[in-house]
Write a protein that holds these residues in place. Structure first.
Motif, PDB file in Angstrom:
ATOM      1  N   LYS A 114       0.811  -1.218   0.000  1.00  0.00           N
ATOM      2  CA  LYS A 114       0.000   0.000   0.000  1.00  0.00           C
ATOM      3  C   LYS A 114       0.845   1.269   0.000  1.00  0.00           C
ATOM      4  N   ILE A 115       2.167   1.126   0.049  1.00  0.00           N
ATOM      5  CA  ILE A 115       3.024   2.306  -0.031  1.00  0.00           C
ATOM      6  C   ILE A 115       2.949   2.873  -1.445  1.00  0.00           C
ATOM      7  N   ALA A 116       2.666   4.173  -1.537  1.00  0.00           N
ATOM      8  CA  ALA A 116       2.384   4.804  -2.832  1.00  0.00           C
ATOM      9  C   ALA A 116       3.618   5.336  -3.542  1.00  0.00           C
ATOM     10  N   GLY A 117       4.790   5.080  -2.996  1.00  0.00           N
ATOM     11  CA  GLY A 117       6.005   5.535  -3.646  1.00  0.00           C
ATOM     12  C   GLY A 117       6.943   6.209  -2.669  1.00  0.00           C
ATOM     13  N   TYR A 118       8.014   6.791  -3.234  1.00  0.00           N
ATOM     14  CA  TYR A 118       9.044   7.464  -2.449  1.00  0.00           C
ATOM     15  C   TYR A 118       9.067   8.933  -2.871  1.00  0.00           C
ATOM     16  N   GLU A 119       9.208   9.832  -1.896  1.00  0.00           N
ATOM     17  CA  GLU A 119       9.234  11.253  -2.223  1.00  0.00           C
ATOM     18  C   GLU A 119      10.331  11.954  -1.424  1.00  0.00           C
ATOM     19  N   VAL A 120      11.142  12.734  -2.115  1.00  0.00           N
ATOM     20  CA  VAL A 120      12.140  13.563  -1.439  1.00  0.00           C
ATOM     21  C   VAL A 120      11.439  14.827  -0.963  1.00  0.00           C
ATOM     22  N   THR A 121      11.562  15.115   0.320  1.00  0.00           N
ATOM     23  CA  THR A 121      10.753  16.155   0.945  1.00  0.00           C
ATOM     24  C   THR A 121      11.620  17.142   1.727  1.00  0.00           C
ATOM     25  N   ARG A 122      10.966  18.193   2.183  1.00  0.00           N
ATOM     26  CA  ARG A 122      11.574  19.096   3.165  1.00  0.00           C
ATOM     27  C   ARG A 122      10.875  18.897   4.500  1.00  0.00           C
ATOM     28  N   LEU A 123      11.520  19.362   5.556  1.00  0.00           N
ATOM     29  CA  LEU A 123      10.900  19.288   6.871  1.00  0.00           C
ATOM     30  C   LEU A 123       9.721  20.261   6.955  1.00  0.00           C
ATOM     31  N   GLY A 124       8.614  19.816   7.489  1.00  0.00           N
ATOM     32  CA  GLY A 124       7.514  20.710   7.799  1.00  0.00           C
ATOM     33  C   GLY A 124       7.698  21.292   9.196  1.00  0.00           C
ATOM     34  N   TYR A 125       6.622  21.871   9.710  1.00  0.00           N
ATOM     35  CA  TYR A 125       6.647  22.437  11.069  1.00  0.00           C
ATOM     36  C   TYR A 125       5.375  22.020  11.796  1.00  0.00           C
ATOM     37  N   GLY A 170       2.580  19.214  18.966  1.00  0.00           N
ATOM     38  CA  GLY A 170       1.493  19.808  18.210  1.00  0.00           C
ATOM     39  C   GLY A 170       1.282  19.115  16.873  1.00  0.00           C
ATOM     40  N   ALA A 171       0.112  19.309  16.311  1.00  0.00           N
ATOM     41  CA  ALA A 171      -0.181  18.761  14.985  1.00  0.00           C
ATOM     42  C   ALA A 171       0.606  19.536  13.926  1.00  0.00           C
ATOM     43  N   GLY A 172       0.646  18.997  12.716  1.00  0.00           N
ATOM     44  CA  GLY A 172       1.353  19.664  11.635  1.00  0.00           C
ATOM     45  C   GLY A 172       0.776  21.031  11.343  1.00  0.00           C
ATOM     46  N   ASP A 173       1.627  22.030  11.210  1.00  0.00           N
ATOM     47  CA  ASP A 173       1.208  23.387  10.863  1.00  0.00           C
ATOM     48  C   ASP A 173       1.599  23.646   9.410  1.00  0.00           C
ATOM     49  N   ASP A 174       2.905  23.710   9.142  1.00  0.00           N
ATOM     50  CA  ASP A 174       3.391  23.737   7.760  1.00  0.00           C
ATOM     51  C   ASP A 174       3.491  22.279   7.321  1.00  0.00           C
ATOM     52  N   ALA A 175       2.416  21.764   6.777  1.00  0.00           N
ATOM     53  CA  ALA A 175       2.341  20.328   6.466  1.00  0.00           C
ATOM     54  C   ALA A 175       1.778  20.084   5.075  1.00  0.00           C
ATOM     55  N   GLY A 176       1.959  21.066   4.196  1.00  0.00           N
ATOM     56  CA  GLY A 176       1.402  20.956   2.858  1.00  0.00           C
ATOM     57  C   GLY A 176       2.279  20.172   1.906  1.00  0.00           C
ATOM     58  N   GLU A 177       1.902  20.216   0.641  1.00  0.00           N
ATOM     59  CA  GLU A 177       2.603  19.461  -0.387  1.00  0.00           C
ATOM     60  C   GLU A 177       4.090  19.805  -0.396  1.00  0.00           C
ATOM     61  N   GLY A 178       4.916  18.790  -0.503  1.00  0.00           N
ATOM     62  CA  GLY A 178       6.356  18.982  -0.481  1.00  0.00           C
ATOM     63  C   GLY A 178       6.992  18.707   0.862  1.00  0.00           C
ATOM     64  N   THR A 179       6.173  18.662   1.926  1.00  0.00           N
ATOM     65  CA  THR A 179       6.708  18.413   3.262  1.00  0.00           C
ATOM     66  C   THR A 179       6.698  16.919   3.580  1.00  0.00           C
TER      67      THR A 179
END
Length: 251
Positions: free
Chosen positions: A168-179, A204-213
């Motif tokens: 069920k893993i949808a792939g691998y993605e190179v990301t940046r750290l969120g906040y 805390g829950a993810g704040d900066d947690a959008g696409e790319g993170t």
């Protein structure tokens, strides 16, 4: 390849046992891990008391210290040869965004990087994750790639694996750290002697947690791979701070 494996969950943790077994099929493995759970130990070194290294029945070495202690000892004196790759994990629970500042898992890998060894920090996301086999397969895939295309000795990768069956893993993605949002308040309680005590509140829950993170990738059932660096200098603020400091009076 020669592998050094450590963690912050302790030498008896399920994740490190499964990881060591998988890596033993690919090369020589040494496991050096804390004698107990040291989650949240960050990059701390034990400097005020001696460290003892013991050997478990399965051949794992365990130390009365932090994850950083374990890797430091392993590379600087415990073994005659340095490892080709250091792997920290598989951690029970994610290390996303700001977590890397507190994480003993990431700290163990970071110590390897300080000492000139390429390193992976590997975590299985979730509050009580179950799919350690998925994380181990992810590590095996990454290691196979490293074997064919060498990883730079100063590179540290923070890998987070979604807690799902490997299929069920949808792939691998190179990301940046969120906040994250700031942590929840400390929890105040009373001990049996009616003394006031405190527990650190949940993160805390993810704040900066959008696409790319890293948050977003794991949420999409993708493996998040984040290259980390140890230089914490905020370069875009240097000139502003220089101007501010120039106004300091000697009076």
């Amino acid at each position: 390849m020669r592998f050094l494996i450590s963690n912050d969950d302790g030498y008896q943790a399920q994740g490190i046992e499964m990881l060591a077994a998988a890596m033993a099929r690919l090369g020589e493995v040494n496991v050096v891990a804390p004698d107990r759970n040291r989650s949240g130990a960050s990059n701390s070194l034990t400097l005020d008391s001696p460290l003892y290294v013991n050997t478990a029945r399965n051949g794992f070495y365990y130390v009365n210290g932090t994850p950083t202690d374990c890797v430091h000892l392993a590379i600087t004196g415990l073994f005659d040869e340095e490892p080709d790759l250091v792997i920290s994990g598989v951690n029970s629970g994610a290390n996303l965004g700001d977590d890397v500042l507190y994480s003993g898992t990431v700290a163990a890998a970071m110590e390897a990087r300080f000492l000139g060894c390429p390193a992976l920090a590997v975590s299985l996301a979730g509050d009580s994750p179950l799919n350690f086999e998925s994380a181990v397969r992810v590590v095996s895939n990454i290691v196979a790639l490293i074997a064919n295309k060498s990883l730079a000795s100063d590179l540290l990768l923070n890998v987070n694996v979604p807690d799902v069956n490997y299929e069920k893993i949808a792939g691998y993605e190179v990301t940046r750290l969120g906040y994250r949002h700031k942590a929840e308040p400390a929890i105040k309680m009373r001990d049996p002697k009616n003394q006031e005590i405190y527990w650190i509140g949940p993160p805390g829950a993810g704040d900066d947690a959008g696409e790319g993170t890293d948050f977003y990738a794991v949420e999409q059932n993708k493996v998040s791979i984040t290259p980390l660096q140890t230089d914490l200098t905020r370069y875009n603020a240097v000139e502003a701070v220089k101007e501010w400091v120039s106004a300091i009076s000697d009076e």
